[in-house]
Design a protein around this motif. Structure first.
Motif, PDB file in Angstrom:
ATOM      1  N   VAL A  92       0.805  -1.221   0.128  1.00 36.75           N
ATOM      2  CA  VAL A  92       0.021  -0.023   0.026  1.00 36.75           C
ATOM      3  C   VAL A  92       0.652   1.141  -0.057  1.00 36.75           C
ATOM      4  O   VAL A  92       1.924   1.241   0.547  1.00 36.75           O
ATOM      5  N   MET A  93       0.522   2.100  -0.843  1.00 30.64           N
ATOM      6  CA  MET A  93       0.915   3.442  -0.883  1.00 30.64           C
ATOM      7  C   MET A  93       0.309   4.666  -0.965  1.00 30.64           C
ATOM      8  O   MET A  93      -0.726   4.377  -1.914  1.00 30.64           O
ATOM      9  N   SER A  94       0.482   5.724  -0.324  1.00 29.33           N
ATOM     10  CA  SER A  94      -0.264   7.028  -0.629  1.00 29.33           C
ATOM     11  C   SER A  94       0.564   8.196  -1.443  1.00 29.33           C
ATOM     12  O   SER A  94       1.728   8.210  -1.203  1.00 29.33           O
ATOM     13  N   VAL A  95       0.011   8.389  -2.371  1.00 23.44           N
ATOM     14  CA  VAL A  95       0.315   9.306  -3.387  1.00 23.44           C
ATOM     15  C   VAL A  95      -0.500  10.474  -3.757  1.00 23.44           C
ATOM     16  O   VAL A  95      -1.772  10.650  -4.058  1.00 23.44           O
ATOM     17  N   LYS A  96       0.414  11.766  -3.953  1.00 21.26           N
ATOM     18  CA  LYS A  96      -0.266  12.981  -4.275  1.00 21.26           C
ATOM     19  C   LYS A  96       0.048  13.285  -5.809  1.00 21.26           C
ATOM     20  O   LYS A  96      -0.384  14.390  -6.291  1.00 21.26           O
TER      21      LYS A  96
ATOM     22  N   TYR B 147      -9.466  11.208   3.238  1.00 16.89           N
ATOM     23  CA  TYR B 147      -8.743  11.757   4.288  1.00 16.89           C
ATOM     24  C   TYR B 147      -9.451  11.185   5.852  1.00 16.89           C
ATOM     25  O   TYR B 147     -10.736  11.139   5.511  1.00 16.89           O
ATOM     26  N   THR B 148      -8.739  10.981   6.713  1.00 16.46           N
ATOM     27  CA  THR B 148      -9.603  10.761   7.928  1.00 16.46           C
ATOM     28  C   THR B 148      -9.151  11.878   8.945  1.00 16.46           C
ATOM     29  O   THR B 148      -8.125  11.976   9.419  1.00 16.46           O
ATOM     30  N   PHE B 149     -10.486  12.572   9.506  1.00 17.50           N
ATOM     31  CA  PHE B 149     -10.048  13.721  10.290  1.00 17.50           C
ATOM     32  C   PHE B 149     -10.747  13.483  11.622  1.00 17.50           C
ATOM     33  O   PHE B 149     -11.283  14.257  12.352  1.00 17.50           O
TER      34      PHE B 149
ATOM     35  N   GLY C  32      -0.279   9.777   9.201  1.00 17.93           N
ATOM     36  CA  GLY C  32      -0.879  11.209   8.812  1.00 17.93           C
ATOM     37  C   GLY C  32      -2.336  10.726   8.413  1.00 17.93           C
ATOM     38  O   GLY C  32      -2.950   9.654   8.315  1.00 17.93           O
ATOM     39  N   VAL C  33      -3.197  11.847   8.259  1.00 21.71           N
ATOM     40  CA  VAL C  33      -4.457  11.798   8.004  1.00 21.71           C
ATOM     41  C   VAL C  33      -4.627  11.267   6.437  1.00 21.71           C
ATOM     42  O   VAL C  33      -5.896  11.092   6.052  1.00 21.71           O
ATOM     43  N   ASP C  34      -3.749  11.311   5.771  1.00 19.36           N
ATOM     44  CA  ASP C  34      -3.801  10.916   4.145  1.00 19.36           C
ATOM     45  C   ASP C  34      -3.160   9.402   4.123  1.00 19.36           C
ATOM     46  O   ASP C  34      -2.626   9.074   2.936  1.00 19.36           O
ATOM     47  N   GLU C  35      -2.548   8.720   5.114  1.00 19.75           N
ATOM     48  CA  GLU C  35      -1.875   7.512   5.063  1.00 19.75           C
ATOM     49  C   GLU C  35      -2.686   6.156   5.584  1.00 19.75           C
ATOM     50  O   GLU C  35      -3.784   6.273   6.284  1.00 19.75           O
ATOM     51  N   ASN C  36      -2.474   5.065   5.207  1.00 21.51           N
ATOM     52  CA  ASN C  36      -2.828   3.959   5.541  1.00 21.51           C
ATOM     53  C   ASN C  36      -2.567   3.778   7.060  1.00 21.51           C
ATOM     54  O   ASN C  36      -1.461   3.756   7.398  1.00 21.51           O
TER      55      ASN C  36
END
Length: 427
Positions: A293-297, A332-334, A365-369
């Motif tokens: 899994v990777m988070s990408v912008k 996002y998870t806030f 972070g809020v944008d990560e697995n």
């Protein structure tokens, strides 16, 4: 425990969504009943949700849930009731059940989950024994779970088309808590006993893209029912195949896939006045445990990956190589628990919500697995068994959790459609 803090100023769309769900509760419950008349509900499942304050959506659906030990024990009666209902559907006269767990016997927290499942079924009046597919288990073996509970694994035998244990224990129902990532062993093929979930629910066959294709249909139908934009409850996704992370094969195709999806998300963010940067999650199309899994912008982030990143993405559980990925809109998870990022995981058995917990990670972070080493769990305080409080605010705990239960059941329904579509008997 009170509902975790939703740390975002962008509550407008979500509060409106929760209000619509609460206002339409009778219609929603009637709609679900009609769906379960038409489709067979999976035996059990868990759903990872993300709540961004402007969007509430499932990001993963597990058909072999492994965290029953993290549920609030106060709600065990709900689980027992649901287990009774689920077993009666497939074998009304059931007295015995054979539970087949994962092979990783050294994971003492997973063993705690197995012990929790055994407790639920025993409370439902069933004799439960544990049969292992692990070739190292050649005789009855007692193992100790993280909380000190003892589980006894026994080697499975096959006699004719039935699974039995050495002393002749011959169950009506065989329940898998093993996701078959490494393939379907011959011993499970063509059984006359009821095997749940079915073999094609395992990761040897299943793909996340199949699930979210089914979820597209469910989300669209539900959005029409309560008059909302389906995007508010549904992450965009697409698929990329033919990848070899180690040799960098397919990098450009993956970058194009990421770029196209980010463009779609930007359009929606502009529509709703959302100022955050959109991101996507790239993950193996088959598999669990937060691996691959990777988070990408930016599409540039998937081109020219360094060796560490390639190794991380190339192989998942059971050492399987990744050649297909789902590129999924990142939500996002806030929500936070004690200032740590949190996401709800909701558990269901039969068609009932039986509890859940927050997956919490102080280092992400809020944008990560968040399904990664270092996570911990906080049981959800489902109040009034996840029933809404008509006099409360849309985001008060019972109503927040009712909304979570609704979205989770949409994912469960999508899993039902997914299993119908991939059933080899329907081919």
């Amino acid at each position: 425990m009170t509902v975790p803090y939703l740390s975002t100023a962008l509550k407008g769309p979500l509060l409106e969504l929760e209000s619509r769900i609460l206002g339409a509760q009778p219609h929603i419950e009637h709609w679900f009943r009609s769906q379960w008349h038409a489709h067979q509900v999976p035996f059990y499942g868990s759903v990872d949700l993300r709540n961004s304050g402007f969007k509430l959506a499932p990001v993963d659906m597990n058909l072999f849930p492994g965290g029953f030990n993290n549920l609030n024990p106060e709600f065990t009666p709900l689980a027992v009731q649901a287990a009774t209902s689920a077993v009666e559907k497939v074998c009304p006269e059931a007295k015995n059940i054979l539970l087949i767990p994962e092979n990783h016997t050294r994971n003492t927290f997973y063993l705690q989950n197995v012990a929790a499942l055994v407790h639920i079924f025993e409370q439902a009046g069933l004799k439960v024994r544990l049969g292992s597919l692990n070739p190292e288990i050649t005789e009855p073996t007692e193992l100790t779970a993280a909380n000190g509970a003892t589980v006894r694994l026994e080697p499975i035998e096959r006699r004719g088309n039935r699974l039995v244990l050495a002393d002749g224990f011959s169950p009506c129902v065989v329940l898998l808590n093993n996701d078959l990532s490494g393939g379907v062993p011959d011993i499970l093929q063509n059984l006359e006993q009821t095997l749940l979930p079915p073999l094609h629910a395992g990761w040897a066959v299943r793909r996340k893209t199949h699930h979210f294709k089914a979820y597209d249909q469910v989300a669209d139908d539900f959005a029409r029912l309560i008059s909302i934009d389906p995007w508010l409850i549904n992450p965009y996704f697409n698929a990329t195949k033919g990848l070899d992370f180690q040799s960098r094969q397919g990098e450009e195709a993956l970058a194009d896939s990421v770029s196209g999806l980010l463009d779609k998300i930007r359009i929606k963010y502009r529509e709703y006045g959302i100022t955050h940067d959109p991101f996507v999650i790239v993950k193996a199309d088959a598999g669990t445990y937060g691996m691959g899994v990777m988070s990408v912008k930016s599409p540039d982030e998937v081109v020219g990956l360094n060796r560490k990143a390639r190794n991380k993405m190339a192989v998942v559980k059971e050492g399987l190589e990744v050649s297909e990925v789902i590129v999924q809109e990142g939500v996002y998870t806030f929500e936070t628990v004690n200032a740590a990022v949190a996401e709800p995981v909701v558990y269901m058995m039969d068609r009932f919500v039986i509890g859940g917990f927050y997956r919490v990670h102080t280092g992400r972070g809020v944008d990560e697995n968040l399904n990664a080493p270092g996570m911990h769990f906080v049981p959800l305080s489902f109040e009034s068994a996840c029933l809404p409080d008509k006099n409360g605010n849309p985001d008060c705990p019972p109503n927040r959790f009712y909304s979570y239960g609704v979205i989770s059941r949409l994912a469960l329904l999508a899993a039902s459609l997914e299993l119908e579509a991939t059933d080899p008997d329907n081919a």
